[in-house]
Design a protein around this motif. Structure first.
Motif, PDB file in Angstrom:
ATOM      1  N   PHE A   1       2.996  -0.947  11.329  1.00  0.00           N
ATOM      2  CA  PHE A   1       4.138  -1.354   9.943  1.00  0.00           C
ATOM      3  C   PHE A   1       5.594  -0.582   9.475  1.00  0.00           C
ATOM      4  O   PHE A   1       6.382  -0.848   9.445  1.00  0.00           O
ATOM      5  N   HIS A   2       5.144   0.784   9.566  1.00  0.00           N
ATOM      6  CA  HIS A   2       5.860   1.808   9.375  1.00  0.00           C
ATOM      7  C   HIS A   2       6.925   1.855  10.608  1.00  0.00           C
ATOM      8  O   HIS A   2       8.743   2.236  10.614  1.00  0.00           O
ATOM      9  N   GLU A   3       6.534   1.833  11.242  1.00  0.00           N
ATOM     10  CA  GLU A   3       7.547   2.146  12.904  1.00  0.00           C
ATOM     11  C   GLU A   3       8.286  -0.130  12.982  1.00  0.00           C
ATOM     12  O   GLU A   3      10.017   1.023  13.579  1.00  0.00           O
ATOM     13  N   VAL A   4       7.527  -0.580  12.768  1.00  0.00           N
ATOM     14  CA  VAL A   4       8.684  -1.820  12.405  1.00  0.00           C
ATOM     15  C   VAL A   4       9.803  -1.663  12.065  1.00  0.00           C
ATOM     16  O   VAL A   4      11.270  -1.816  11.505  1.00  0.00           O
ATOM     17  N   MET A   5       9.108  -1.141  10.302  1.00  0.00           N
ATOM     18  CA  MET A   5       9.949  -1.140   9.154  1.00  0.00           C
ATOM     19  C   MET A   5      11.482  -0.987   9.799  1.00  0.00           C
ATOM     20  O   MET A   5      12.381  -0.261   9.488  1.00  0.00           O
ATOM     21  N   ASN A   6      11.021   1.175   9.800  1.00  0.00           N
ATOM     22  CA  ASN A   6      11.922   1.533  10.333  1.00  0.00           C
ATOM     23  C   ASN A   6      13.068   1.266  11.377  1.00  0.00           C
ATOM     24  O   ASN A   6      14.103   1.589  11.191  1.00  0.00           O
ATOM     25  N   LEU A   7      12.517   0.759  12.573  1.00  0.00           N
ATOM     26  CA  LEU A   7      14.038   0.131  13.666  1.00  0.00           C
ATOM     27  C   LEU A   7      14.780  -1.143  13.521  1.00  0.00           C
ATOM     28  O   LEU A   7      15.402  -1.065  12.845  1.00  0.00           O
ATOM     29  N   ALA A   8      13.743  -1.702  12.680  1.00  0.00           N
ATOM     30  CA  ALA A   8      14.602  -2.896  11.848  1.00  0.00           C
ATOM     31  C   ALA A   8      15.616  -2.803  10.603  1.00  0.00           C
ATOM     32  O   ALA A   8      16.661  -3.411  10.839  1.00  0.00           O
ATOM     33  N   ALA A   9      15.085  -1.706  10.341  1.00  0.00           N
ATOM     34  CA  ALA A   9      17.009  -1.044   9.573  1.00  0.00           C
ATOM     35  C   ALA A   9      17.258  -0.974   9.912  1.00  0.00           C
ATOM     36  O   ALA A   9      18.728  -1.067   9.761  1.00  0.00           O
ATOM     37  N   VAL A  10      17.085   0.491  10.877  1.00  0.00           N
ATOM     38  CA  VAL A  10      17.976   0.978  11.942  1.00  0.00           C
ATOM     39  C   VAL A  10      19.373   0.190  12.610  1.00  0.00           C
ATOM     40  O   VAL A  10      20.530   0.098  13.493  1.00  0.00           O
ATOM     41  N   TRP A  11      18.527  -0.637  13.098  1.00  0.00           N
ATOM     42  CA  TRP A  11      19.019  -2.430  14.442  1.00  0.00           C
ATOM     43  C   TRP A  11      19.525  -3.072  12.628  1.00  0.00           C
ATOM     44  O   TRP A  11      20.257  -4.166  13.897  1.00  0.00           O
ATOM     45  N   LYS A  12      19.290  -3.021  11.376  1.00  0.00           N
ATOM     46  CA  LYS A  12      19.691  -4.466  10.750  1.00  0.00           C
ATOM     47  C   LYS A  12      19.167  -5.889  11.459  1.00  0.00           C
ATOM     48  O   LYS A  12      20.356  -6.694  11.495  1.00  0.00           O
ATOM     49  N   LEU A  13      18.451  -5.448  11.433  1.00  0.00           N
ATOM     50  CA  LEU A  13      18.114  -6.374  12.155  1.00  0.00           C
ATOM     51  C   LEU A  13      17.795  -8.197  11.036  1.00  0.00           C
ATOM     52  O   LEU A  13      17.331  -7.653   9.936  1.00  0.00           O
ATOM     53  N   PRO A  14      18.292  -9.771  11.245  1.00  0.00           N
ATOM     54  CA  PRO A  14      17.583 -10.397  10.295  1.00  0.00           C
ATOM     55  C   PRO A  14      15.774 -10.692  10.535  1.00  0.00           C
ATOM     56  O   PRO A  14      15.256 -11.544  10.833  1.00  0.00           O
ATOM     57  N   PHE A  15      15.623 -10.306  10.282  1.00  0.00           N
ATOM     58  CA  PHE A  15      13.861  -9.183   9.513  1.00  0.00           C
ATOM     59  C   PHE A  15      13.364  -9.611   8.199  1.00  0.00           C
ATOM     60  O   PHE A  15      14.101  -8.330   7.271  1.00  0.00           O
ATOM     61  N   LEU A  16      12.633 -10.370   8.637  1.00  0.00           N
ATOM     62  CA  LEU A  16      11.439  -9.662   6.852  1.00  0.00           C
ATOM     63  C   LEU A  16      10.434  -9.645   6.177  1.00  0.00           C
ATOM     64  O   LEU A  16       9.389 -10.386   7.400  1.00  0.00           O
ATOM     65  N   CYS A  17       9.647  -8.570   6.318  1.00  0.00           N
ATOM     66  CA  CYS A  17       8.020  -8.843   5.712  1.00  0.00           C
ATOM     67  C   CYS A  17       7.771  -9.056   4.636  1.00  0.00           C
ATOM     68  O   CYS A  17       8.338  -8.837   3.275  1.00  0.00           O
ATOM     69  N   ILE A  18       7.050 -10.134   4.762  1.00  0.00           N
ATOM     70  CA  ILE A  18       6.555 -10.335   3.354  1.00  0.00           C
ATOM     71  C   ILE A  18       4.907 -10.159   2.926  1.00  0.00           C
ATOM     72  O   ILE A  18       4.412 -10.771   4.291  1.00  0.00           O
ATOM     73  N   ILE A  19       4.631  -9.185   2.405  1.00  0.00           N
ATOM     74  CA  ILE A  19       3.644  -8.375   2.122  1.00  0.00           C
ATOM     75  C   ILE A  19       2.440  -9.798   0.981  1.00  0.00           C
ATOM     76  O   ILE A  19       3.157  -9.533   0.173  1.00  0.00           O
ATOM     77  N   GLU A  20       1.408  -9.872   1.344  1.00  0.00           N
ATOM     78  CA  GLU A  20       0.606 -10.808   0.659  1.00  0.00           C
ATOM     79  C   GLU A  20      -0.171  -9.957  -0.616  1.00  0.00           C
ATOM     80  O   GLU A  20      -1.205  -9.253   0.341  1.00  0.00           O
ATOM     81  N   ASP A  21       0.130  -9.411  -1.576  1.00  0.00           N
ATOM     82  CA  ASP A  21      -0.669  -8.753  -2.238  1.00  0.00           C
ATOM     83  C   ASP A  21      -2.409  -9.026  -2.930  1.00  0.00           C
ATOM     84  O   ASP A  21      -1.800  -9.953  -4.075  1.00  0.00           O
ATOM     85  N   ASN A  22      -2.987  -9.028  -2.292  1.00  0.00           N
ATOM     86  CA  ASN A  22      -4.430 -10.268  -3.237  1.00  0.00           C
ATOM     87  C   ASN A  22      -4.952  -9.041  -3.964  1.00  0.00           C
ATOM     88  O   ASN A  22      -6.232  -9.429  -4.691  1.00  0.00           O
ATOM     89  N   GLY A  23      -4.707  -7.951  -3.492  1.00  0.00           N
ATOM     90  CA  GLY A  23      -5.285  -6.823  -4.312  1.00  0.00           C
ATOM     91  C   GLY A  23      -6.125  -6.066  -3.875  1.00  0.00           C
ATOM     92  O   GLY A  23      -6.930  -4.841  -3.562  1.00  0.00           O
ATOM     93  N   TRP A  24      -6.692  -6.700  -2.334  1.00  0.00           N
ATOM     94  CA  TRP A  24      -8.343  -6.531  -1.568  1.00  0.00           C
ATOM     95  C   TRP A  24      -7.994  -6.712  -0.279  1.00  0.00           C
ATOM     96  O   TRP A  24      -7.090  -7.744   0.476  1.00  0.00           O
ATOM     97  N   ALA A  25      -8.565  -4.982   0.687  1.00  0.00           N
ATOM     98  CA  ALA A  25      -8.943  -5.716   1.902  1.00  0.00           C
ATOM     99  C   ALA A  25     -10.233  -5.751   2.178  1.00  0.00           C
ATOM    100  O   ALA A  25     -10.696  -4.689   2.255  1.00  0.00           O
ATOM    101  N   VAL A  26     -10.717  -7.402   2.550  1.00  0.00           N
ATOM    102  CA  VAL A  26     -12.321  -7.361   2.580  1.00  0.00           C
ATOM    103  C   VAL A  26     -12.726  -6.558   1.379  1.00  0.00           C
ATOM    104  O   VAL A  26     -12.046  -7.345  -0.003  1.00  0.00           O
ATOM    105  N   SER A  27     -13.835  -5.568   1.934  1.00  0.00           N
ATOM    106  CA  SER A  27     -14.126  -4.752   0.205  1.00  0.00           C
ATOM    107  C   SER A  27     -13.367  -3.861  -1.179  1.00  0.00           C
ATOM    108  O   SER A  27     -13.745  -3.095  -1.330  1.00  0.00           O
ATOM    109  N   VAL A  28     -12.396  -3.297   0.229  1.00  0.00           N
ATOM    110  CA  VAL A  28     -11.388  -2.244  -0.184  1.00  0.00           C
ATOM    111  C   VAL A  28     -10.842  -2.309  -1.568  1.00  0.00           C
ATOM    112  O   VAL A  28      -9.300  -3.280  -1.069  1.00  0.00           O
ATOM    113  N   PRO A  29     -10.552  -2.184  -2.396  1.00  0.00           N
ATOM    114  CA  PRO A  29      -9.303  -2.731  -3.414  1.00  0.00           C
ATOM    115  C   PRO A  29      -7.542  -1.487  -3.131  1.00  0.00           C
ATOM    116  O   PRO A  29      -7.589  -1.003  -2.783  1.00  0.00           O
TER     117      PRO A  29
END
Ligand code: TPP
Length: 331
Positions: free
Chosen positions: A165-193
């Motif tokens: 996530f972090h590496e891609v976000m960094n380069l996407a911004a440096v290169w001004k890519l036509p890119f969107l990251c959508i995070i679906e925040d359902n509050g849980w990753a399996v059983s981890v809040p």
């Protein structure tokens, strides 16, 4: 900030697509449970293995895809039937893929977690965060070739903690890519809040660290998702670079089918049904005079016909020949 309001046609499309996704998941759930009662065994039935349903998360898929065209890439995660349907993936071949049939999108090799439809520029991966870099690569190709079209990666809030996530976000911004990251925040990753895996309550603030625009969309509401994504898509198409959008959503069932959610606090368990976005959106469209009982019945019939056709096609398709396992390999 500029207000973006969906048209009546767009809102009805979002409603119908949400309803289709919900009914699709119900049919998948029914097929999945065949052979798994009374004793749950993941290996049994016509759909062996894990099954991650997306009930409750439909607003993320429809509020996004309503802005995407045939030239746009969409790369998703392990809970992606909603996005596939909203992006227009062939329902017959997708269903055949989920049932492991030779007529499936990948000849039955990928199954429900690895959908791939090159005609629709859509794919998914069961490896968390893995879909970020290929999507940014697609955005880079669009930019270098001077082609129209953007690329979107959808991930869960748990996936934000992956290095990719972090590496891609960094380069996407440096290169001004036509890119969107959508995070679906359902509050849980399996059983981890969420609060146990990150000290950042809303991931949109991370956007500032990469030099891109970020937004949190509360309420699990298709109209609000439409608005936030619409602004980000317009920026990407105008060459103004990438955006990060986190959408508050809810998964109405366990992480995968068979998960009894023993980890859920009792108040959250009790509150779940009230968080269902589908009846809320339906009621809003009815109260605004956009949706009548007649139209609802027409939509329902249209959806059921399409689903009947897709499931009949999938179940009539043969399983792959053993020798097919040796095709399309490279090494
Ligand atoms: C790299 C990697 N690590 C672990 C897993 C196992 N795994 C599958 S789903 C999941 C949690 C994902 O949570 P989130 O990204 O929030 O998505 P959600 O399931 O909530 O939709 C994990 C840890 C995996 N598939 N890939």
């Amino acid at each position: 900030m500029e207000r973006l309001v969906p048209t009546a046609t767009q809102r009805l499309w979002m409603y119908e697509t949400m309803a289709k996704i919900r009914l699709y998941e119900a049919r998948i759930a029914e097929a999945y449970m065949e052979g798994k009662r009374p004793l749950f065994n993941m290996a049994k039935g016509p759909l062996p293995g894990e099954m991650h349903l997306c009930d409750g998360q439909e607003p993320c898929a429809v509020g996004l895809s309503v802005h995407l065209g045939a030239e746009d890439y969409l790369s998703c995660h392990h809970r992606s039937h909603a996005q596939a349907i909203a992006k227009g993936v062939d329902l017959r071949r997708m269903t055949a893929e989920i049932f492991g049939r030779s007529a499936g999108l990948s000849g039955g090799r990928g199954g429900h977690m690895h959908l791939f439809d090159f005609d629709k520029l859509f794919w998914t991966s069961g490896i968390i965060g893995q879909n970020m870099a290929p999507a940014a690569g697609a955005a880079l190709a669009r930019k270098l070739n001077g082609e129209a079209g953007i690329a979107v990666a959808c991930i869960g809030e748990g996936a934000v903690n992956q290095g990719a996530f972090h590496e891609v976000m960094n380069l996407a911004a440096v290169w001004k890519l036509p890119f969107l990251c959508i995070i679906e925040d359902n509050g849980w990753a399996v059983s981890v809040p969420k609060h146990a895996s990150t000290a950042v309550p809303e991931n949109h603030v991370r956007a500032a660290a990469y030099g891109m625009s970020g937004e949190y969309v509360a309420g699990n509401d298709p109209d609000r998702v439409f608005e936030a994504v619409g602004r980000a898509v317009a920026r990407a198409r105008a060459g103004e670079g990438p955006s990060l959008i986190e959408i508050q959503t809810t998964r109405l069932q366990g992480h995968f089918m068979g998960d009894t959610e023993g980890y859920l606090p009792p108040d959250e368990r009790a509150a779940k049904a009230a968080l269902d976005p589908l009846p809320r959106y339906r009621e809003r469209l009815v109260s605004e005079g956009l949706l009548s009982a007649d139209l609802e019945a027409t939509i329902d019939t249209r959806i059921r016909r399409e689903l009947d056709d897709a499931f009949e096609f999938a179940l009539a398709a043969p399983e792959p020949e053993g020798a097919a396992a040796l095709e399309t390999l490279f090494a």
